[in-house]
Design an enzyme around this catalytic site. Structure first.
Site, mmCIF file in Angstrom:
data_model
loop_
_atom_site.group_PDB
_atom_site.id
_atom_site.type_symbol
_atom_site.label_atom_id
_atom_site.label_comp_id
_atom_site.label_asym_id
_atom_site.label_seq_id
_atom_site.Cartn_x
_atom_site.Cartn_y
_atom_site.Cartn_z
ATOM 1 N N CYS A 70 0.827 -1.203 0.000
ATOM 2 C CA CYS A 70 0.000 0.000 0.000
ATOM 3 C C CYS A 70 0.864 1.257 0.000
ATOM 4 O O CYS A 70 1.707 1.432 0.884
ATOM 5 C CB CYS A 70 -0.917 0.001 1.224
ATOM 6 N N HIS A 116 -3.625 0.872 8.369
ATOM 7 C CA HIS A 116 -4.231 0.445 7.100
ATOM 8 C C HIS A 116 -5.603 -0.180 7.297
ATOM 9 O O HIS A 116 -6.485 -0.044 6.437
ATOM 10 C CB HIS A 116 -3.298 -0.563 6.415
ATOM 11 N N HIS A 167 -6.608 1.863 1.908
ATOM 12 C CA HIS A 167 -6.172 2.598 3.096
ATOM 13 C C HIS A 167 -7.129 3.758 3.386
ATOM 14 O O HIS A 167 -7.580 4.444 2.456
ATOM 15 C CB HIS A 167 -4.760 3.145 2.862
ATOM 16 N N HIS A 169 -8.442 7.063 3.569
ATOM 17 C CA HIS A 169 -7.933 8.332 3.052
ATOM 18 C C HIS A 169 -9.051 9.076 2.332
ATOM 19 O O HIS A 169 -10.100 8.519 2.012
ATOM 20 C CB HIS A 169 -6.771 8.104 2.081
#
Length: 350
Positions: A70, A116, A167, A169
């Site tokens: 990631c 994560h 992830h 975000h």
């Protein structure tokens, strides 16, 4: 809170936001990256009077890599990522595959946490406050960026929405034009004012408070409700009670109360379809006043608000934008707003 600015190996900006004033962020980006390049173009649909962006370079962007690859996780040993530090609280950086760039706006990525396997709803109130601080700071910075007319801080959550990275975000778009959604809303508010009426956003919020059936959360400084004419199966609008045009204009009391109410809303969304349902996919975004000349009414008349909605209409069922919605922009919803609000109220504490 502390803000630390640095650069990635290809010259893009990276900004860390920490709640501790003594946080040190000095790890260099060790990746052998060439200079970041992007090409985007904006064309105008003359019939609908809407701008359309083109960014062909985004076809090569990273798509759902395994967790150990990631690019938004912190750098660990020789596993190098977009975040050089071994841990972080909130990090913002220029998107390597932007929809807009150079002289035609700007796109940024906001990493809410280094964990994560977490989500925004898993943050504590202090962590959510750091994200809010980042949104405010970036709105302030991008409002002065050449070519930016409007700033949109948003999160796409869930594979059903089309995310390319798992992830937790969000993104920030600095649009080089006023978006069609905002332009139409401002035109409506300007016409309302020209007819001798008051502020249209203020009236809509007042009407929801007076009706009460669609209120989901009612705080001292914020109110959340399912709008009377909601388009999506479950859709909530969150407004500060005192109207402000953008995030930078929020006062200390509004900033302090926001994390608790917003986390409550996100956690309710995850419980809509029962305790055993997978996480609810959603889109959440801040609607802020645009900048520049030629606006149909003063930007101070605009009402900052957050719109949160899911495309899931029931357990295992999605709301697809098929013929009517995609072809004619004519929404037909499967859930009455009053029923959606009632469901969101009743999942409290489950």
């Amino acid at each position: 809170m502390k803000k630390t600015m640095t650069r990635l190996a290809d010259g893009r900006e990276l900004i860390y936001y920490d709640r501790a004033d003594d946080a040190v962020r000095s790890a260099p980006d060790r990746r052998p990256l060439g200079a970041a390049t992007s090409s985007s173009e904006v064309r105008v649909d003359r019939l609908l009077r809407e701008e359309i962006g083109y960014a062909a370079h985004r076809q090569g962007r990273t798509f759902m890599p395994p967790a150990d690859q990631c690019p938004l996780c912190p750098t660990v040993g020789e596993r190098l990522s977009e975040i050089p530090e071994s841990s972080y609280e909130v990090a913002v950086f220029e998107n390597r595959f932007p929809s807009f760039g150079g002289g035609t706006g700007r796109c940024e990525v906001v990493c809410f946490t280094s964990d994560h396997d977490s989500s925004f709803a898993d943050l504590d109130e202090e962590g959510a406050a750091v994200v809010l601080n980042a949104w405010i700071d970036r709105t302030d910075e991008l409002s002065r960026h050449p070519g930016v007319r409007q700033v949109y801080c948003f999160e796409n959550r869930g594979a059903e929405i089309g995310v390319t990275l798992a992830h937790p975000h969000g993104q920030i778009y600095g649009y080089p034009y006023v978006t069609p959604h905002t332009a139409r809303a401002m035109d409506s508010a300007a016409a309302h004012r020209a007819a001798g009426e008051g502020n249209l956003w203020d009236e809509l919020v007042a009407e929801e408070l007076a009706d009460g059936r669609r209120i989901v959360l009612d705080g001292e400084h914020w109110v959340a409700f399912v709008p009377y004419a909601a388009r999506w199966p479950y859709e909530v609008h969150l407004y500060p009670r005192r109207r402000v045009p953008d995030l930078t204009a929020l006062d200390d009391a509004q900033r302090a109360e926001f994390p608790r109410l917003y986390l409550d809303l996100l956690r309710r969304f995850d419980r809509i379809f029962g305790p055993d349902a997978p996480p609810t996919p959603y889109i959440s975004g801040w609607h802020q006043a645009p900048f520049g000349d030629g606006l149909p009414l003063p930007r101070e008349e605009f009402a900052l608000h957050l719109e949160l909605f899911t495309i899931r209409r029931g357990p295992g069922k999605l709301k697809y934008l098929a013929g009517s919605e995609s072809g004619m922009r004519a929404f037909v919803s499967d859930v009455l707003p009053e029923a959606a609000a009632e469901r969101l109220r009743e999942v409290e504490g489950q």
